[in-house]
Design an enzyme around this catalytic site. Structure first.
Site, short mmCIF file in Angstrom:
data_model
loop_
_atom_site.label_atom_id
_atom_site.label_comp_id
_atom_site.label_asym_id
_atom_site.label_seq_id
_atom_site.Cartn_x
_atom_site.Cartn_y
_atom_site.Cartn_z
CE LYS A 89 6.53 -0.26 -4.57
NZ LYS A 89 5.97 -1.57 -4.98
CE1 TYR A 130 8.31 -0.05 -1.17
CE2 TYR A 130 7.19 2.08 -1.06
CZ TYR A 130 7.15 0.70 -1.11
OH TYR A 130 5.92 0.06 -1.10
#
Length: 242
Positions: free
Chosen positions: A147, A143
């Site tokens: 990002k 994650y």
């Protein structure tokens, strides 16, 4: 620019420029609140939503909102949807639990980057990206890695102004239930403000920080706002420092 300017004056000056804006991800929690705040503040002369489906609104305030329906797998075919916007807000995002690892990277990295490329080609001057606290392209966590990767890739496009927002846990009441999030929000909501503000933030505060930032004069091409800065800027009412 050392002196502060009245926020109301900054907003009024911004309105006079008759700028247009697009929002990616208006069906999500942050995008939905962002659209509502944009319309309430009347900052833009034209508001366009870009998404995979048309959204339905009952309120009169939404009657002039333009909508462009696109296929994110074939975004090059929809380049015209990204043309003619001065400002762009990207709130696209999903989760690994919902889309799987490959699907998550596809949405949060590939869709976002391609959208940014088309926006840049279409004349967008100020691109605003909703990212996450801890984003790092070198992270071992998928994650945060994704990002961080998309943050860096979009920066390479060299928008006139590029603003990245890294909020902590978003405190909101999702229309879409995600396992465990209710418990997390409950946990942060019960903590002292001084501690919780370092790790969480209400969605409305994120949105207001985005809009307060967009009207203030820029002091550099790339702006990175971490959770505390989002809190401070999102709660500003009277004056802002550029």
């Amino acid at each position: 620019m050392a002196e502060t300017e009245a926020l109301s004056k900054l907003r009024e000056d911004f309105r006079m420029q008759n700028k247009s804006v697009f929002i990616l991800g208006a069906s999500g929690e942050t995008g939905r609140v962002l659209l509502k705040e944009i319309l309430e503040q009347g900052l833009f002369s034209k508001v366009t939503l870009i998404g995979r489906r048309k959204l339905t609104f009952d309120e009169e305030a939404y009657k002039n909102v333009n909508q462009e329906v696109v296929d994110f797998e074939k975004l090059d075919d929809y380049a015209s949807a990204f043309q003619g916007h001065d400002v762009g807000f990207c709130c696209l995002g999903t989760t690994r639990g919902k889309a799987g690892a490959e699907g998550f990277a596809r949405v949060d990295r590939d869709y976002v980057l391609k959208s940014a490329e088309l926006a840049k080609a279409g004349g967008c001057k100020h691109f605003n990206l909703l990212s996450s606290k801890g984003a790092d392209k070198s992270s071992n966590f998928l994650y945060l890695q994704v990002k961080g990767e998309v943050e860096a890739k979009v920066e390479e496009l060299k928008f006139d102004r590029y603003s990245v927002f890294r909020p902590g846990v978003x405190l909101c009441d999702r229309q879409e239930s995600r396992p465990g999030e209710w418990l997390v929000r409950k946990f942060f909501g019960s903590l002292p403000d001084s501690w919780a503000s370092g790790h969480s933030v209400p969605v409305v505060t994120v949105v207001r920080a985005m809009l307060n930032n967009v009207v203030r004069p820029r002091d550099k091409q790339m702006e990175l706002l971490e959770n505390k800065a989002i809190h401070d800027l999102g709660k500003a009412h009277g004056s802002l420092k550029p």
